[in-house]
Each structure stands twice: as C-alpha cells, then as structure tokens.
Scaffold this motif. Structure first.
Motif, PDB file in Angstrom:
ATOM      1  N   THR A  53       0.846  -1.202   0.000  1.00 22.24           N
ATOM      2  CA  THR A  53       0.000   0.000   0.000  1.00 22.24           C
ATOM      3  C   THR A  53       0.879   1.249   0.000  1.00 22.24           C
ATOM      4  O   THR A  53       2.102   1.165   0.140  1.00 22.24           O
ATOM      5  CB  THR A  53      -0.912   0.042   1.235  1.00 22.24           C
ATOM      6  OG1 THR A  53      -0.101   0.247   2.404  1.00 22.24           O
ATOM      7  CG2 THR A  53      -1.716  -1.243   1.384  1.00 22.24           C
ATOM      8  N   ASP A  54       0.228   2.400  -0.136  1.00 18.57           N
ATOM      9  CA  ASP A  54       0.939   3.659   0.069  1.00 18.57           C
ATOM     10  C   ASP A  54       0.916   3.990   1.558  1.00 18.57           C
ATOM     11  O   ASP A  54       0.490   3.162   2.387  1.00 18.57           O
ATOM     12  CB  ASP A  54       0.332   4.769  -0.791  1.00 18.57           C
ATOM     13  CG  ASP A  54      -1.141   4.996  -0.508  1.00 18.57           C
ATOM     14  OD1 ASP A  54      -1.585   4.747   0.637  1.00 18.57           O
ATOM     15  OD2 ASP A  54      -1.865   5.432  -1.419  1.00 18.57           O
ATOM     16  N   ASN A  91      -3.104  -0.402   7.012  1.00 20.14           N
ATOM     17  CA  ASN A  91      -2.469  -0.683   5.723  1.00 20.14           C
ATOM     18  C   ASN A  91      -1.922  -2.106   5.665  1.00 20.14           C
ATOM     19  O   ASN A  91      -2.006  -2.778   4.629  1.00 20.14           O
ATOM     20  CB  ASN A  91      -1.338   0.311   5.463  1.00 20.14           C
ATOM     21  CG  ASN A  91      -1.857   1.665   5.001  1.00 20.14           C
ATOM     22  OD1 ASN A  91      -2.956   1.758   4.458  1.00 20.14           O
ATOM     23  ND2 ASN A  91      -1.070   2.709   5.222  1.00 20.14           N
ATOM     24  N   SER A 136      -3.361  -4.763   2.934  1.00 17.18           N
ATOM     25  CA  SER A 136      -2.490  -5.426   1.951  1.00 17.18           C
ATOM     26  C   SER A 136      -2.579  -6.946   2.075  1.00 17.18           C
ATOM     27  O   SER A 136      -2.603  -7.656   1.067  1.00 17.18           O
ATOM     28  CB  SER A 136      -1.042  -4.956   2.106  1.00 17.18           C
ATOM     29  OG  SER A 136      -0.521  -5.307   3.376  1.00 17.18           O
ATOM     30  N   GLU A 149       2.805  -0.553   4.108  1.00 13.27           N
ATOM     31  CA  GLU A 149       3.627   0.532   3.548  1.00 13.27           C
ATOM     32  C   GLU A 149       5.115   0.343   3.831  1.00 13.27           C
ATOM     33  O   GLU A 149       5.912   1.260   3.630  1.00 13.27           O
ATOM     34  CB  GLU A 149       3.176   1.868   4.130  1.00 13.27           C
ATOM     35  CG  GLU A 149       3.278   1.933   5.656  1.00 13.27           C
ATOM     36  CD  GLU A 149       2.601   3.168   6.236  1.00 13.27           C
ATOM     37  OE1 GLU A 149       3.316   4.170   6.479  1.00 13.27           O
ATOM     38  OE2 GLU A 149       1.379   3.125   6.437  1.00 13.27           O
ATOM     39  N   ARG A 197       1.468   1.563  -4.315  1.00 15.17           N
ATOM     40  CA  ARG A 197       0.292   0.678  -4.278  1.00 15.17           C
ATOM     41  C   ARG A 197       0.434  -0.346  -5.400  1.00 15.17           C
ATOM     42  O   ARG A 197       0.163  -0.063  -6.562  1.00 15.17           O
ATOM     43  CB  ARG A 197      -1.000   1.480  -4.484  1.00 15.17           C
ATOM     44  CG  ARG A 197      -1.338   2.441  -3.371  1.00 15.17           C
ATOM     45  CD  ARG A 197      -2.775   2.958  -3.541  1.00 15.17           C
ATOM     46  NE  ARG A 197      -3.007   3.606  -4.817  1.00 15.17           N
ATOM     47  CZ  ARG A 197      -2.868   4.919  -5.042  1.00 15.17           C
ATOM     48  NH1 ARG A 197      -2.503   5.723  -4.066  1.00 15.17           N
ATOM     49  NH2 ARG A 197      -3.102   5.413  -6.235  1.00 15.17           N
TER      50      ARG A 197
END
Length: 489
Positions: free
Chosen positions: A418-419, A427, A431, A459, A477
């Motif tokens: 992810t970002d 996150n 993911s 991230e 992403r």
C-alpha cells in the motif's frame, strides 16, 4: 534409403516420401522406423535427406524438394511470414525437457538479474526465442541487456568459458558439457539458471508436411505418421534395445557419429518423446482442449514482442491439422501408455502426474525455495480502501493463471503493498487481505492452494520512500507476483 547429399536437389515423385532431417535426437524415430521396416508395413517408400540448417529445410519443403521435416515450433512459426503456405503441422515429435536453457555466472541471482548483463546466443532460431521468452516474462527489452549474437554454439560456449559473457543461451549436450568443464576448473563458477524442464511446453519439435503434397496424398501422410509412431512406441517401450540400435545407426552416418549408447540415453533424458496417445491429447482429439493452438499463439506473441515477427502477422487458421492424427485414433497397435523416456523400462512413470506442492508460510517459502523471477504484469486494481479486485483487473489475474500453467513446477508468492495514507496497522491488514483475495481467485480457477503464499507488506516496502505526489503513492500501491522453485539439496 538415406541420402546425406544435399547437392542432390531433385524433386521427388508423389509415390515416394522424403523426409528432411537434421541431427536432433528427437528426429531419430525415423531411423528406427527404417531399420525395423515399419515403412514397409505401411507401404511407404520412405527416404531421408540430411539438411542441417532450419532455413534450408524449410526452403526445401516449400519447393517440394522434401515432403516432410521435423523442426522446433519457434523456428517453424518464424518462417511462416516468408513461407506462409509451405507446410502444415501434423504432429509433435518431442518436447525439450532440459535440452535447452540459460547458463549464467554464479553471481546472477535470477531472471530479473539479467538486466545490464552481457548475454550470448545463436543469432537465429530456438536460442533467441528462449531469450525472448524470459525477457518477456520479467519485462526486459534488448536495450536492457548487452546482446551478443553468434553464428554457432561453439562461439557461444567460448564466450562463457572465457568469461566474456555473463550468460549464454545454450542446448544439450553443449550446455551440460560446458557447465561441467568450467566448474571442474573453478567450482561453482557457473550454473544453469533455468532450463526447459521447468517450462515443459515451451519448445516442442513438430512434424510438418508440405501442404500441397498433403492435400494430394493424405494416405501417404497418414502412413508416414503410422511409421513414425510405431517407431516412437518401440523407443518408449523398449528403450534399452532402442538406444543400442540408435547408437549403431547414428554412428554409421557422419551427421551424428560416432555415438555411444550412453550418449543416446543421456540425450533422450533431456527430451519428452511424444507417443501417439500424447499427440491425440495435445491436439484435443481424445479429451479436453487443443493445447497446440495456445502454444502456437504464445510462440507468435513472443516473437512479435521483440520485432522478430511483424506485429500484423497472423498465422493461418490451418497452420496445423488434427485430421491426419484423427485417422490414427483407433489404431490400437500404435498406442502406448504415457511414459517418460527418461525412466527405466521396468519403472514407467506417467508425466501426467501433477507436482505435489508442500504447504508453505511466509517464513518457510523464503527458506525452502529460491526466486526465479518477479513477473512483469499490469497493475491489479482494487476497490478504494477494500480488498475486492476490480472487474477490469480480472484479465490480469487470468494472465497469472496462464503463466502458472506454463511454469507448473513453481510456487507463486503474491506480495501486496500500500501507500502511506492511513495507519500502519490498517495498511498492513488491507495489503494482506488483498493478497488473500488474489490467492482466492487463483485457487477458485484450479491452482493448488499450497502453491501460493499470500503476503501483505502494508507501507513497509515502498518503491518511493518519500511520497510527495499521487504518482509516488500509485507506484507504492502494487501487487507483485514472484515465481520461486524448491531448493535442490
């Protein structure tokens, strides 16, 4: 009758059947067929001309100087632009199963690591196709490597021995001999990075027949196939006797000899000699889909990717014909079990058995397997903030399914990232859920669930460390697909 003088360039009559042959081991069933008189059993006046170069054999076939030949599918399809109506595929002689591959210096880690390195290969034919295929898999172009085109394999091998090239595309027995010789002088300095045993449908050798001759003389073509598969059956069912006889027959001809029984046996271990049963299966005559069509399409696309075939080329709808094999479908005396020619006579093993994948987790997959390639694949898009794969990305997952079918021995790691927008915890969960959703789709479409390890990194593994723009966040992403194989002890 065997004629090894290419200077004898007369056009044979329709009442004889002339096959153009090179020195490839997969073409030797015709020697057994003649030796054992199978051609006489089927009233076939069979002759052989030895023509070593693919380009010469396809030209001779196109001009009617020979009626049939054996040729790797990559070479045959590449010639279709120049000779579109020269011939029709009527069967498969063999598949390369370890006979072709890429040899690399030991420091080359995987296929992605080819980037920036010097690679030697024979300029035309199967070697270049294999390189194209693996560059395509990892998304590299020829501008990303330092390509070295050579005229013959001896020059390619010398590039590896001298250390001039980091990798070479080679084939057996040259490949195995070179690896053994180099490592004998300096242990573990080179390795086989990948070979066709791991990509079993990549390089089939085809039986092809002059199109006009086949249309005029369908019964002759059928009798040629009967002769061929009677000989293949003999080799498959009685390998010990067949290898001894082939060593004798090959040694009598300068195109091969001198050849020992042990050398014949070793060569057959690197190929899958195809029985009539297996031909019927691949052509979709007995059961299931026609697998040859998809192999042809992938071969053409691989050639097109690097400009070796024009983008607009479309192979003829009738470039292969199952009709001749269909006539042999009920010919029980030609049928054999699905037997790997590399196994012993007393312990036949079905190649149709699927690999049994051991269950792996995020840690064990790193310990028990080694990376082969991170696959170049379009992005997978999900619903915003959710794990659901968007409908527009399902074709991407179907492409992954196709890759897994082409590389049936490999595990697949699905890594979702992810970002940095959102909390670390959310996150990481997102993911992981996305990777599991991808795995779920692949399993629902027939992939062994033990074959896939889904991992979410949130991230924590960004491509762009400091995200300043939406473009930066989009790069982070991502869903990555990594092929790995079991580490051989």
């Amino acid at each position: 009758m065997i004629d090894d003088k290419w200077d004898d360039y007369t056009i044979p009559s329709d009442d004889e059947f002339t096959m153009g042959l090179d020195s490839w081991i997969g073409g030797t069933p015709v020697l057994i067929g003649l030796s054992r008189g199978y051609n006489d059993d089927y009233s076939l006046n069979l002759n052989i001309k030895y023509i070593s170069a693919d380009s010469d054999r396809i030209r001779a076939l196109n001009e009617g100087r020979i009626h049939a030949t054996e040729m790797s599918l990559p070479s045959f399809m590449r010639f279709q632009e120049k000779y579109p109506d020269s011939a029709v595929i009527v069967g498969i002689t063999d598949f390369s199963r370890g006979a072709d591959g890429i040899v690399a210096k030991s420091e080359v880690k995987d296929l992605n690591d080819i980037e920036g390195r010097r690679v030697s290969y024979v300029a035309n034919g199967t070697g270049k196709f294999i390189l194209n295929k693996f560059l395509r898999l990892v998304g590299l172009r020829y501008q990303d490597i330092e390509p070295v085109e050579r005229e013959n394999m001896s020059e390619v091998i010398e590039d590896l021995k001298s250390g001039y090239s980091d990798l070479i595309v080679s084939w057996s027995p040259d490949m195995n001999i070179a690896v053994n010789e180099i490592n004998a002088k300096k242990p573990d300095s080179v390795k086989v990075l990948i070979n066709t045993k791991e990509v079993p449908d990549l390089v089939p050798t085809m039986l092809v027949v002059n199109r006009g001759y086949a249309e005029r003389n369908p019964e002759m073509v059928e009798n040629f196939l009967r002769t061929w598969f009677a000989a293949s059956k003999y080799i498959i069912e009685k390998p010990d006797r067949a290898y001894e006889k082939l060593a004798e027959l090959m040694s009598e001809n300068e195109e091969y000899g001198p050849v020992s029984k042990e050398e014949v046996e070793a060569s057959f271990k690197d190929i899958k000699l195809m029985s009539l049963n297996e031909n019927l299966e691949y052509f979709g005559i007995n059961r299931g889909e026609n697998r040859i069509e998809s192999i042809i399409n992938d071969t053409v696309e691989t050639w097109k990717r690097y400009g070796d075939m024009s983008k607009g080329f479309v192979p003829s709808d009738d470039v292969f014909s199952a009709g001749y094999l269909e006539k042999l479908n009920n010919d029980e005396e030609l049928l054999v079990g699905v037997v790997d020619t590399g196994t012993s006579e007393n312990n036949p093993q079905s190649e149709g058995q699927k690999k049994e994948f051991k269950e792996q987790n995020e840690q064990s997959i790193e310990q028990n397997t080694e990376r082969v390639a991170k696959v170049d694949i379009p992005p997978v898009y999900y619903d915003s903030g959710k794990a659901t794969v968007k409908a527009e990305s399902l074709p991407v997952l179907d492409e992954v399914l196709d890759i897994l079918s082409q590389f049936p021995e490999y595990y697949l790691i699905v890594d979702a990232h992810t970002d940095s927008v959102g909390s670390d915890e959310s996150n990481l969960k997102l993911s992981k859920d996305r990777a599991l959703e991808v795995k779920k789709y692949l399993v629902q479409n027939g992939v062994d669930e033990n074959r896939i390890v889904a991992r979410g990194w949130g991230e924590y593994r960004p491509i762009v460390a400091n995200e300043l723009t939406e473009e930066d966040r989009a790069k982070n992403r991502r869903t990555e697909f990594i092929l790995t194989r079991e580490i051989q002890n």
